[in-house]
Design an enzyme around this catalytic site. Structure first.
Site, PDB file in Angstrom:
ATOM      1  N   THR A   1     -35.739  23.584  59.363  1.00  0.00           N
ATOM      2  CA  THR A   1     -34.074  23.591  59.530  1.00  0.00           C
ATOM      3  C   THR A   1     -33.197  23.823  58.687  1.00  0.00           C
ATOM      4  O   THR A   1     -32.328  24.091  58.794  1.00  0.00           O
ATOM      5  CB  THR A   1     -33.908  21.849  60.472  1.00  0.00           C
ATOM      6  OG1 THR A   1     -35.044  22.448  61.610  1.00  0.00           O
ATOM      7  CG2 THR A   1     -32.402  22.023  61.376  1.00  0.00           C
TER       8      THR A   1
ATOM      9  N   TYR B   1     -47.101  16.971  59.228  1.00  0.00           N
ATOM     10  CA  TYR B   1     -46.391  17.673  60.673  1.00  0.00           C
ATOM     11  C   TYR B   1     -47.438  18.806  60.991  1.00  0.00           C
ATOM     12  O   TYR B   1     -47.595  19.975  60.740  1.00  0.00           O
ATOM     13  CB  TYR B   1     -45.175  18.087  59.744  1.00  0.00           C
ATOM     14  CG  TYR B   1     -44.068  19.111  60.419  1.00  0.00           C
ATOM     15  CD1 TYR B   1     -43.754  19.625  61.863  1.00  0.00           C
ATOM     16  CD2 TYR B   1     -43.341  19.697  59.789  1.00  0.00           C
ATOM     17  CE1 TYR B   1     -43.019  20.219  62.396  1.00  0.00           C
ATOM     18  CE2 TYR B   1     -41.934  20.603  60.509  1.00  0.00           C
ATOM     19  CZ  TYR B   1     -42.644  20.960  62.211  1.00  0.00           C
ATOM     20  OH  TYR B   1     -41.337  21.830  62.833  1.00  0.00           O
TER      21      TYR B   1
ATOM     22  N   LYS C   1     -45.513  13.697  61.726  1.00  0.00           N
ATOM     23  CA  LYS C   1     -44.594  14.598  63.002  1.00  0.00           C
ATOM     24  C   LYS C   1     -45.400  15.437  63.993  1.00  0.00           C
ATOM     25  O   LYS C   1     -45.764  16.231  63.687  1.00  0.00           O
ATOM     26  CB  LYS C   1     -43.357  15.618  62.135  1.00  0.00           C
ATOM     27  CG  LYS C   1     -42.471  16.645  63.234  1.00  0.00           C
ATOM     28  CD  LYS C   1     -40.870  17.102  62.360  1.00  0.00           C
ATOM     29  CE  LYS C   1     -40.793  17.856  62.720  1.00  0.00           C
ATOM     30  NZ  LYS C   1     -39.839  18.492  61.713  1.00  0.00           N
TER      31      LYS C   1
END
Length: 294
Positions: free
Chosen positions: A44, A132, A160
């Site tokens: 992001t 992740y 995550k």
């Protein structure tokens, strides 16, 4: 261990450079909202387009600005194990609270390769590691059995999860839930994951609505399930529209609409397409603001 709401924070740009004035204001907004932590230099935050100098500087400036008020979990992943180790060691020296390490992308390692990759990174980290798993971007899926092996490695303390597969998430929690925390990597699965034993989310939408996501998770943990469910359904359309184009294109546009920063984005990402869907996205966001969400 990591739990609660972590914002996968955007990187504002202005005239081709990181806009630190806007970035520091975004950090203050997050802190004021009661967020548990921020994740700079994630997808992001457009980490693939940051130079190594920018990457290190952004992490360092985040730590300095936050001043231990919330956690800083820095994205230090790479598809080169050695590069990921170097980024991790630099972030540790700069005082982060944890590091986020994504699946190696493009080179598609085996499960053994994934195990060895994350193990090597964790052994060079002086802070806890959040794995992740996002097969949609990396083309490799860290299976629960591999995470179980990794849970024995010192410093690997969280995952995550962005597979979008609640069945896999359930198996993961059943295997490692007593050793590691599991957080959603998808905003729309925050509440469902909490229901099966997850403890939070690394959120994109919380860039714009940090307090709302904090309240969703906190209400669930406090036993106020109806209120958590209400927030979930109030945001269900935004959770979808925020990914109408590749993240972070939509959230970058949304942040600019509400005056938080420029919509400037780096190639190969391009500005949000202006059409009926993007107009709907803006209208839905404005509706949430009118309801008092922030």
């Amino acid at each position: 261990m990591f739990q609660g709401v972590y914002t996968a924070i955007i990187t504002p740009f202005k005239n081709g450079k990181i806009d630190y004035d806007s970035y520091f204001k975004l950090l203050e907004k997050q802190i004021k909202a009661g967020i548990n932590g921020v994740v700079p230099c994630g997808t992001t935050g457009e980490s693939p387009t940051l130079s190594h100098v920018e990457h290190a500087e952004l992490i360092r400036e985040t730590v300095k600005a936050v001043k231990n008020r919330i956690q800083v979990v820095a994205g230090t992943g790479s598809n080169s194990t050695q590069e990921a180790i170097e980024l991790t060691e630099a972030a540790c020296k700069d005082g982060v609270d944890g590091i986020l390490s994504v699946n190696p992308y493009y080179n598609k390692p085996t499960q053994e390769g994934l195990f060895q990759h994350f193990k090597a990174i964790a052994e060079h980290s002086s802070v806890p590691v959040m794995l992740y798993n996002i097969p949609g971007r990396t083309s490799v899926n860290v299976l629960p059995e591999t995470v179980l092996r990794l849970s024995e490695v010192k410093n690997i303390r969280s995952m995550k999860e962005a597979t979008g597969d609640l069945g896999q998430m359930s198996k993961l929690i059943s295997l490692v839930g007593h050793k590691m925390t599991v957080l959603s990597g998808d905003d729309n699965l925050t509440l469902p994951l909490l229901a099966i034993g997850g403890v939070g989310v690394v959120s994109v939408v919380s860039n714009l609505f940090p307090k709302a996501l904090v309240e969703l998770v906190q209400n669930f943990h406090d036993g106020n399930i109806a209120e958590a469910r209400k927030i979930h359904y109030d945001f269900i359309e935004v959770f979808s529209l925020a990914f109408m184009e590749t993240n972070p294109i939509p959230i970058k546009a949304a942040m600019s609409w509400f005056g938080h920063c420029s919509s400037e984005i780096r190639l190969p990402m391009t500005p949000l397409t202006q059409n009926e869907t993007s107009a709907k996205f803006r209208k839905v966001l404005e509706g949430l603001k009118e309801k008092g969400y922030e």
